[in-house]
Scaffold this motif. Structure first.
Motif, short mmCIF file in Angstrom:
data_model
loop_
_atom_site.label_atom_id
_atom_site.label_comp_id
_atom_site.label_asym_id
_atom_site.label_seq_id
_atom_site.Cartn_x
_atom_site.Cartn_y
_atom_site.Cartn_z
N SER A 107 5.95 10.49 -6.34
CA SER A 107 7.17 10.38 -7.27
C SER A 107 6.81 10.96 -8.69
O SER A 107 7.34 11.48 -9.40
CB SER A 107 7.84 9.05 -7.41
OG SER A 107 7.08 7.97 -8.18
N LEU A 108 5.32 10.72 -9.10
CA LEU A 108 4.92 10.97 -10.54
C LEU A 108 4.38 12.54 -10.32
O LEU A 108 4.88 13.22 -11.49
CB LEU A 108 3.69 10.16 -10.74
CG LEU A 108 4.10 8.71 -11.16
CD1 LEU A 108 2.99 7.72 -11.39
CD2 LEU A 108 4.97 8.73 -12.37
N HIS A 109 3.51 12.71 -9.52
CA HIS A 109 2.93 14.03 -9.42
C HIS A 109 2.60 14.57 -8.03
O HIS A 109 1.59 14.41 -7.33
CB HIS A 109 1.58 14.09 -10.07
CG HIS A 109 1.62 13.36 -11.54
ND1 HIS A 109 1.02 12.16 -11.93
CD2 HIS A 109 2.05 13.94 -12.55
CE1 HIS A 109 1.06 12.16 -13.00
NE2 HIS A 109 1.99 13.24 -13.70
N LYS A 167 -0.33 10.85 1.09
CA LYS A 167 0.77 11.33 2.22
C LYS A 167 0.06 10.77 3.45
O LYS A 167 0.54 10.41 4.48
CB LYS A 167 1.10 12.62 2.03
CG LYS A 167 2.03 12.88 0.98
CD LYS A 167 2.47 14.60 0.99
CE LYS A 167 3.06 14.83 -0.57
NZ LYS A 167 3.11 16.16 -0.44
N ASP A 168 -1.37 11.33 3.44
CA ASP A 168 -2.19 11.19 4.61
C ASP A 168 -2.39 9.80 5.05
O ASP A 168 -2.39 9.25 6.19
CB ASP A 168 -3.74 11.92 4.53
CG ASP A 168 -3.73 12.99 4.45
OD1 ASP A 168 -2.66 13.86 5.10
OD2 ASP A 168 -4.69 13.71 4.04
N ARG A 169 -2.40 8.83 4.01
CA ARG A 169 -2.66 7.12 4.10
C ARG A 169 -1.05 6.86 4.72
O ARG A 169 -1.04 5.93 5.90
CB ARG A 169 -3.01 6.68 2.99
CG ARG A 169 -4.31 7.17 2.42
CD ARG A 169 -5.38 7.14 3.39
NE ARG A 169 -5.50 5.72 4.17
CZ ARG A 169 -5.94 5.58 5.32
NH1 ARG A 169 -6.42 6.58 5.99
NH2 ARG A 169 -5.96 4.42 5.86
N ILE A 170 -0.03 7.21 4.12
CA ILE A 170 1.06 6.83 4.72
C ILE A 170 1.42 7.22 6.04
O ILE A 170 2.01 6.43 6.78
CB ILE A 170 2.42 7.21 3.73
CG1 ILE A 170 2.25 6.88 2.46
CG2 ILE A 170 3.84 6.92 4.50
CD1 ILE A 170 3.19 7.40 1.22
N ILE A 171 1.27 8.34 6.50
CA ILE A 171 1.07 9.08 8.00
C ILE A 171 0.39 7.74 8.87
O ILE A 171 1.05 7.52 9.86
CB ILE A 171 0.95 10.37 7.90
CG1 ILE A 171 1.81 11.18 7.40
CG2 ILE A 171 0.64 10.65 9.50
CD1 ILE A 171 1.36 12.82 7.06
N ALA A 217 0.98 -1.13 0.18
CA ALA A 217 0.08 -0.08 0.11
C ALA A 217 0.91 1.35 -0.19
O ALA A 217 0.72 2.14 -0.76
CB ALA A 217 -0.94 0.08 1.20
N VAL A 218 1.98 1.27 0.73
CA VAL A 218 2.81 2.44 0.82
C VAL A 218 3.50 2.59 -0.21
O VAL A 218 3.75 3.72 -0.86
CB VAL A 218 3.72 2.17 2.39
CG1 VAL A 218 4.82 3.47 2.06
CG2 VAL A 218 3.15 2.30 3.47
N GLU A 219 3.90 1.41 -1.12
CA GLU A 219 4.74 1.61 -2.20
C GLU A 219 3.87 2.25 -3.27
O GLU A 219 4.07 3.23 -4.10
CB GLU A 219 5.03 0.05 -2.87
CG GLU A 219 6.19 -0.47 -2.01
CD GLU A 219 6.47 -1.67 -2.73
OE1 GLU A 219 6.01 -2.18 -3.39
OE2 GLU A 219 7.21 -2.57 -2.06
N ALA A 220 2.52 1.96 -3.17
CA ALA A 220 1.73 2.49 -4.32
C ALA A 220 1.17 4.04 -4.09
O ALA A 220 1.53 4.95 -5.05
CB ALA A 220 0.21 1.71 -4.20
N TYR A 221 1.23 4.34 -2.64
CA TYR A 221 1.12 5.72 -2.38
C TYR A 221 2.10 6.56 -2.48
O TYR A 221 2.06 7.61 -3.39
CB TYR A 221 0.64 6.05 -1.01
CG TYR A 221 -0.69 5.34 -0.59
CD1 TYR A 221 -1.75 5.32 -1.43
CD2 TYR A 221 -0.70 4.67 0.76
CE1 TYR A 221 -3.15 5.00 -1.09
CE2 TYR A 221 -2.11 3.96 1.02
CZ TYR A 221 -3.33 4.22 0.49
OH TYR A 221 -4.47 3.58 0.65
N GLU A 222 3.47 6.00 -2.40
CA GLU A 222 4.53 6.84 -2.67
C GLU A 222 4.79 6.94 -3.97
O GLU A 222 5.47 8.03 -4.59
CB GLU A 222 5.96 6.18 -2.20
CG GLU A 222 5.76 6.14 -0.54
CD GLU A 222 7.03 5.22 -0.06
OE1 GLU A 222 7.46 4.30 -0.57
OE2 GLU A 222 7.30 5.54 1.17
#
Length: 222
Positions: free
Chosen positions: A198-200, A210-214, A189-194
């Motif tokens: 990296s793209l936009h 970013k909120d989900r990763i936090i 999940a974090v890989e997809a969010y990150e």
């Protein structure tokens, strides 16, 4: 100490409930944007032109004055359109793509997610290099979510983001992360969010990611 699972259930539940209109896949809407996509296929052939004309005729008949139909008449029109498409969905190239996409849309509206998914995949695989392919894979993933087939949803979202020119790539990556969260695979999940950042990095999807990763990292540290 709260587990990642319990934190996800509470925090993610509130988040998704508030933002569902934003993050939900909308197969029917997506079709509007792709029916005019350049497929890189010549339509000089008379048979192709005839096939496209037939698909256009079915679509026109389906959509004509659709807002004024009763539920019963709308269902009858859906069934008539599906019957009219049967001779076209087996064709190859652009005709088959268009026919299967229209069929998939109608089936999705009928909440027949299994057969809708089959039609989306058939449309995607008719020409994987076409601009329509990632959209069709995306919609197949949406159908899979409605079927609670999360493994298939991950597979189809992954296929969708495989095209760097996919105009909904940020949304698709966010959906991929969201489904991996639901599967309990927080690393993926974090890989997809990150990937969105990296793209936009300035997109609304990057901010949501970013909120989900936090939240995920916060749950890990508790």
């Amino acid at each position: 100490m709260a587990s990642i699972e319990s934190t996800k259930t509470s925090a993610a539940g509130v988040f998704l409930e508030k933002n569902m209109k934003l993050i939900a896949g909308l197969a029917a809407v997506l079709l509007v944007f792709v029916v005019v996509a350049v497929l890189g296929t010549s339509i000089s052939s008379k048979s192709i032109e005839k096939g496209l004309s037939q698909v256009d005729a079915v679509e026109y008949a389906f959509r004509k004055d659709i807002d004024g139909l009763s539920a019963e008449d709308f269902k009858a029109r859906q069934d008539e359109s599906l019957a009219s498409l049967e001779g076209l969905v087996s064709k190859g190239g652009i005709v088959g793509i268009r026919a299967n996409m229209l069929k998939a849309e109608i089936l999705f509206e009928q909440k027949n997610y299994e057969e809708s998914r089959t039609a989306w995949v058939k449309a995607a695989e008719a020409k994987k290099s076409a601009y329509t392919a990632p959209v069709c894979y995306y919609n197949a993933a949406v159908c899979s979510e409605n079927l609670n087939d999360l493994d298939a949803a991950v597979s189809y979202y992954t296929s969708a983001v495989g095209s760097k020119d996919f105009y909904l790539i940020d949304h698709a990556y966010f959906s991929l992360g969201r489904v991996n969260e639901a599967r309990g695979d927080f690393e993926k999940a974090v890989e997809a969010y990150e990937k969105i950042e990296s793209l936009h990095a300035s997109s609304r999807w990057a901010n949501l990611a970013k909120d989900r990763i936090i939240l995920i990292n916060s749950a890990k540290s508790e």
